[in-house]
Design a protein around this motif. Structure first.
Motif, mmCIF file in Angstrom:
data_model
loop_
_atom_site.group_PDB
_atom_site.id
_atom_site.type_symbol
_atom_site.label_atom_id
_atom_site.label_comp_id
_atom_site.label_asym_id
_atom_site.label_seq_id
_atom_site.Cartn_x
_atom_site.Cartn_y
_atom_site.Cartn_z
ATOM 1 N N TYR A 125 22.284 -33.615 10.677
ATOM 2 C CA TYR A 125 20.888 -33.394 10.291
ATOM 3 C C TYR A 125 20.625 -31.953 9.847
ATOM 4 N N CYS A 126 21.238 -31.007 10.516
ATOM 5 C CA CYS A 126 20.990 -29.594 10.201
ATOM 6 C C CYS A 126 21.812 -29.108 9.019
ATOM 7 N N GLN A 127 22.811 -29.911 8.614
ATOM 8 C CA GLN A 127 23.828 -29.386 7.706
ATOM 9 C C GLN A 127 23.322 -29.040 6.302
ATOM 10 N N ILE A 135 19.569 -23.329 12.967
ATOM 11 C CA ILE A 135 19.883 -23.889 14.284
ATOM 12 C C ILE A 135 20.607 -25.215 14.137
ATOM 13 N N CYS A 136 21.618 -25.424 14.992
ATOM 14 C CA CYS A 136 22.303 -26.718 15.080
ATOM 15 C C CYS A 136 22.357 -27.099 16.551
ATOM 16 N N ARG A 137 21.926 -28.315 16.872
ATOM 17 C CA ARG A 137 21.937 -28.734 18.273
ATOM 18 C C ARG A 137 23.261 -29.362 18.678
ATOM 19 N N CYS A 138 23.968 -29.943 17.718
ATOM 20 C CA CYS A 138 25.217 -30.615 18.072
ATOM 21 C C CYS A 138 26.330 -29.624 18.400
ATOM 22 N N GLY A 139 26.138 -28.387 18.044
ATOM 23 C CA GLY A 139 27.155 -27.395 18.376
ATOM 24 C C GLY A 139 28.258 -27.265 17.346
HETATM 25 S S1 FES Z 1 25.157 -31.404 13.259
HETATM 26 FE FE1 FES Z 1 23.788 -29.769 13.520
HETATM 27 S S2 FES Z 1 22.161 -30.650 14.575
HETATM 28 FE FE2 FES Z 1 23.613 -32.233 14.518
#
Ligand code: FES
Ligand code: FES
Lengths: 721, 150
Positions: B97-99, B128-132
């Motif tokens: 989503y953040c990519q 910001i990326c939440r998945c890390g």
């Molecule tokens: S890949 Fe970055 S928020 Fe999920």
């Protein structure tokens, strides 16, 4: 091979797994339902509500005309790579290339409903055998089909890259499907032995990689229907508050507003554009009845060891008596972890298209089955008329399981007679959500005169409303509540100490709490493993060797696998090498979902702040499915772990979450990336969970490193020096 | 109000409230959905795109600002773009989503930093990326810099 069933290709619907050939389904039986087995193992001997014990097919296969194989997945792809894992399992038995595999979410109208939802790191394990058995069955069905067409014995037929072959004759799977009217269903064939695996255990690129790099991956927010309108809710600013009055006049006059809807105590603005809806919602003037003004300190006081219902979850020997009597020293400390926000980058939301024939609901949910029931009930329609269609999830972490806005969006679509998109705002996502519960832990140890650990007790206090939200209070909470979610994960002590006990104090708080990535394990591991670091420090032992010294039971496979993880960690992290000046080292392990994770970290204090320099992460996953996928989960856990250890905290003031957006809820960024080394071990025979276990050891390893560096123990998250 | 601008090289005219954030105009009116909503307050970078070569967080820019300008979204970067290629090679996305925001930030950053260090990237790309995926993003930006030279 015994052929036990002839199936006419037009009308057989099946249970469990399914195979669709030539546009119709061909049945196959899978043995013990994996979801059911999972539930049964988890909740031994319980009476499960009907919702959980009756099942439709769990997944199905379809051969597409261009010789691609489509697998409809009941588990959702939220970044963890489950689609790739399933594609590998299927390709392995089908003898097709990874490029030929397609995986999509099953929509609920097509019959697939996974009553458990996606979470708890069980998606790989629960379908590891069923998907391969089903794929192997499909391969044999196709071979039997080809044998009939070519009139040769089935034993002469081989398969490779989706092509059937007998001598010089060749045909694709799709051609075989097109040419066959009646299928023969074999008994479930034997599965490939591990020695013949072509994909399993090898690095495979995630199958959703390209769509996610090119920007074409579709999430809920990207879904669109003709004539769709946009809505936004008036957010309820306080926990459990009820709407007293609302003045909608200004909002109604706002440009492009179609209607302000009031229903069941909520208010939503519907407009022609997202912007118009958001702007108009600012003009709503509401007053609220707030039952009580809750404060952080009061919540912490409620969640305190000694308060609430006490459930003992582990008892070995007699820890209490050893602690109270005899020589030696009692060492006792308390720990706290804060409320946690999931903060997925994709906010929750729903796109609903309700007509008189069907309610199409597009949303990224970890709980399609529960969602379907909720919608049917809210709209007063039969469940058969509801179709939950799931796009990619922009992160889940437990958040996409409950407390979304699906009911309101569906109702708005019904009221407005047109499709509606309603997303949370980020502020609503932070403030109108549920949270990882805050916890309090008290640990006591009896240290003998020779520094030996004779007894340990762990008391954890946690609010236990978790399951009430997930299952609509049908599960017997008293039995399962604390045990299943929170206490069941990480509260018990795995070290081979002669006297140990773990007790959970469950309490209810007037604030929504629930599932969060590894919800019980995360706080429990912080407390227990921090305490282990303290005990090592107290007894002047090396923190890593101290742990190995307590993993002595050779018949305890978890203990032995944990010992191995620690030994590898010691070697790979350079644990025994000379430490640079100003650097502290810490270690921690976590055991959950049968996976064992261990972290060794190096930290420094830079400009008064904790800086994580290096993380060595070892994970024993049982059996390796896709190393590349596992590494990416481990790296993600390292970053989320650092984020939680150093920054994240949700606090409450006046019955409101104090954090409204990312500026008030800082998270780890590129600037926090340490040198990360990942090592994957495989010391069992099944692929265990990887999405949650590696997260838990990060924070206690960091606090251990601070203890090593400064001699000071930090017993509360986030760690502040 | 009618507003004309170029989107990924093509002329377009929208009849919308001039104050509508560019984010919603691009996503909902033009149906280019790679650009994401994450916070609405210029804090997360999920909505990053380029306007006349400048990097902007489109949630916080009104559409009227784009009038007469060139707007580029992730859809406008060719598949062969070094950033997209590096992202593929290092398998950066998890939930993904953040990519798009990160890739647009990286593409802009590399124009002024052909030989970036970790520190350059860390101070300039603040999404910001939440998945890390942060550790892979660091590597991918450096790889994209290499690919840009080929
Ligand atoms: S890949 Fe970055 S928020 Fe999920
Ligand atoms: S949505 Fe624009 S910066 Fe977050």
């Amino acid at each position: 091979m015994t052929e036990d069933k002839k199936i006419n290709s037009r009308r057989n619907f099946l249970k469990r797994g399914a195979i669709v050939l030539g546009g119709s389904m061909v049945a196959s039986y899978l043995g013990c339902n994996p979801m059911r087995r999972f539930v049964a193992q988890t909740a031994e001997g319980m009476d499960l509500p009907a919702d959980i014990s009756s099942f439709n097919p769990d997944f199905w296969f379809q051969i597409l005309p261009d010789n691609l194989v489509l697998l409809k997945s009941p588990k959702v792809e939220m970044g963890q790579g489950i689609f790739t894992g399933y594609a590998m399992m299927a390709a392995e038995e089908l003898n097709v290339s990874m490029e030929q595999m397609r995986v999509e979410h099953a929509n609920t109208a097509s019959g697939i409903e996974d009553a458990l939802g996606t979470g708890g790191s069980n998606s790989t394990l629960s379908l590891f055998k069923p998907i391969r058995e089903m794929a192997a069955t499909l391969r044999e069905i196709l071979k039997l089909g080809a044998a009939a067409i070519w009139k040769v014995p089935v034993a002469q037929i081989t398969t490779q890259n989706g092509i059937l072959q007998s001598g010089a004759q060749k045909m694709t799977f799709a051609e075989c499907v097109a040419a066959t009217k009646q299928w023969t269903i074999p008994k479930t064939p034997a599965l490939k032995p591990a020695s013949e695996f072509k994909y399993i255990g090898k690095d495979v690129k995630r199958i959703d990689l390209k769509t996610k790099v090119m920007g074409t991956a579709q999430y809920t927010i990207d879904s669109h229907f003709p004539n769709m309108a946009y809505a936004t809710m008036l957010p309820c600013p306080y926990f459990k508050a009820t709407l007293k009055t609302v003045n909608t006049a200004a909002a109604e006059k706002s440009p492009d507003v179609l209607k302000v809807v009031q229903k069941d105590g909520w208010v939503a603005v519907v407009a022609k554009t997202q912007y118009a809806a958001l702007s108009a919602a600012q003009k709503l003037e509401a007053t609220w009845d707030v039952p009580q003004m809750l404060q952080q300190a009061a919540l912490e006081a409620m969640v305190t060891v000694g308060k609430g219902t006490e459930v003992n979850v582990q008892k070995v020997g007699n820890a209490k008596s050893v602690l109270e009597n005899g020589a030696g020293k009692v060492y006792k400390q308390a720990f706290r972890t804060p409320f946690g926000a999931h903060a997925p980058m994709e906010v929750n939301g729903t796109v609903a298209h309700v007509t008189k024939d069907i309610a199409i609901i597009v949303l990224g949910t970890q709980q399609p089955s529960i969602t379907k029931s909720l919608v049917a009930k809210a709209l007063g329609i039969n469940k058969k008329m509801v179709d939950i269609q799931i796009p990619f999830l922009g992160g889940g972490f437990g958040r996409k399981g409950m407390m979304g806005n699906v009911v309101e969006t569906a109702q708005l679509s019904q009221i407005m007679g047109r499709p509606i998109k309603m997303m949370f705002t980020r502020e609503q996502e932070f403030q109108n959500s549920f949270y990882r519960p805050l916890t309090h832990h008290v640990l006591s140890a009896k240290i003998g005169e020779k520094g030996d650990i004779q007894a340990i007790t762990h008391d954890q206090a946690t609010p236990d409303e978790v399951l009430k939200f997930v299952t609509g209070s049908t599960l017997p909470l008293k039995l399962l509540g604390a045990d299943f979610i929170s206490a069941g994960h990480g509260a018990s002590l795995l070290y081979n100490i002669p006297n140990k006990s773990a007790t959970v104090w469950g309490t209810e708080i007037p604030m929504p709490v629930g599932i969060w990535r590894g919800v019980g394990m995360y706080p429990n591991t912080f407390a227990v493993e921090s305490f282990m670091n303290e005990l090592a420090h107290e007894t002047k032992k090396d923190a890593l060797d101290f742990r190995i010294g307590l993993l002595t039971d050779v018949n305890d496979s978890i203990a032995q696998r944990t010992k191995k993880v620690l030994e590898v960690l010691k070697e790979k992290s350079g644990w025994t090498t000379a430490k640079p000046a100003g650097v502290g080292r810490g270690v921690s392990i976590a055991n959950d979902r049968k996976s064992i994770a261990g972290s060794a970290v190096e930290v420094a204090i830079v400009e008064g702040k904790i800086k994580v320099l290096r993380v060595t992460q070892v994970l024993d996953v049982g059996m390796i499915l896709n190393p590349e996928g596992i590494r990416s989960q481990m790296e993600g856990c390292v970053m989320m772990g650092i984020s939680g250890a150093l920054y994240e905290e949700v606090t409450v003031k006046d019955s409101q979450v104090s954090m409204s957006n990312f500026h008030e809820f800082p998270m780890a960024t590129l600037a926090d990336v340490p040198d990360i080394q990942t090592v994957i071990l495989a010391n069992a025979h099944e692929p265990y969970g990887v999405g949650e276990p590696p997260l838990a050891p990060i924070a206690p390893a960091i606090s251990g490193a601070i203890l090593d560096l400064t001699g000071k123990m930090l017993r509360q998250l986030p760690l502040k020096i | 109000m009618k507003i004309s601008f170029k989107i990924n090289g093509q002329e377009t005219t929208l009849d919308v409230d001039p104050q509508m954030p560019l984010l919603w105009a691009v996503r909902d009116e033009l149906k280019l959905t790679a650009t994401k909503y994450g916070c609405g307050k210029a804090l997360c970078g999920a909505c990053t795109l380029h306007v006349d070569g400048d990097m902007l967080r489109s949630c916080s820019i009104p559409i009227e600002y784009a009038s007469g300008k060139n707007v580029t979204t992730l859809e406008g970067l060719p598949e062969s773009h070094p950033v997209k290629q590096a992202w593929m090679e290092l398998q950066v996305p998890q939930c993904g989503y953040c990519q798009p925001g990160f890739m647009m930030a990286a593409a802009h950053f590399l124009q002024t930093h052909p030989n970036p260090t970790d520190a350059d990237i860390q101070t300039n790309i603040t999404n910001i990326c939440r998945c890390g995926t942060q550790s892979r993003i660091l590597k991918a930006v450096k790889r994209a810099a290499e690919l840009s030279k080929k």
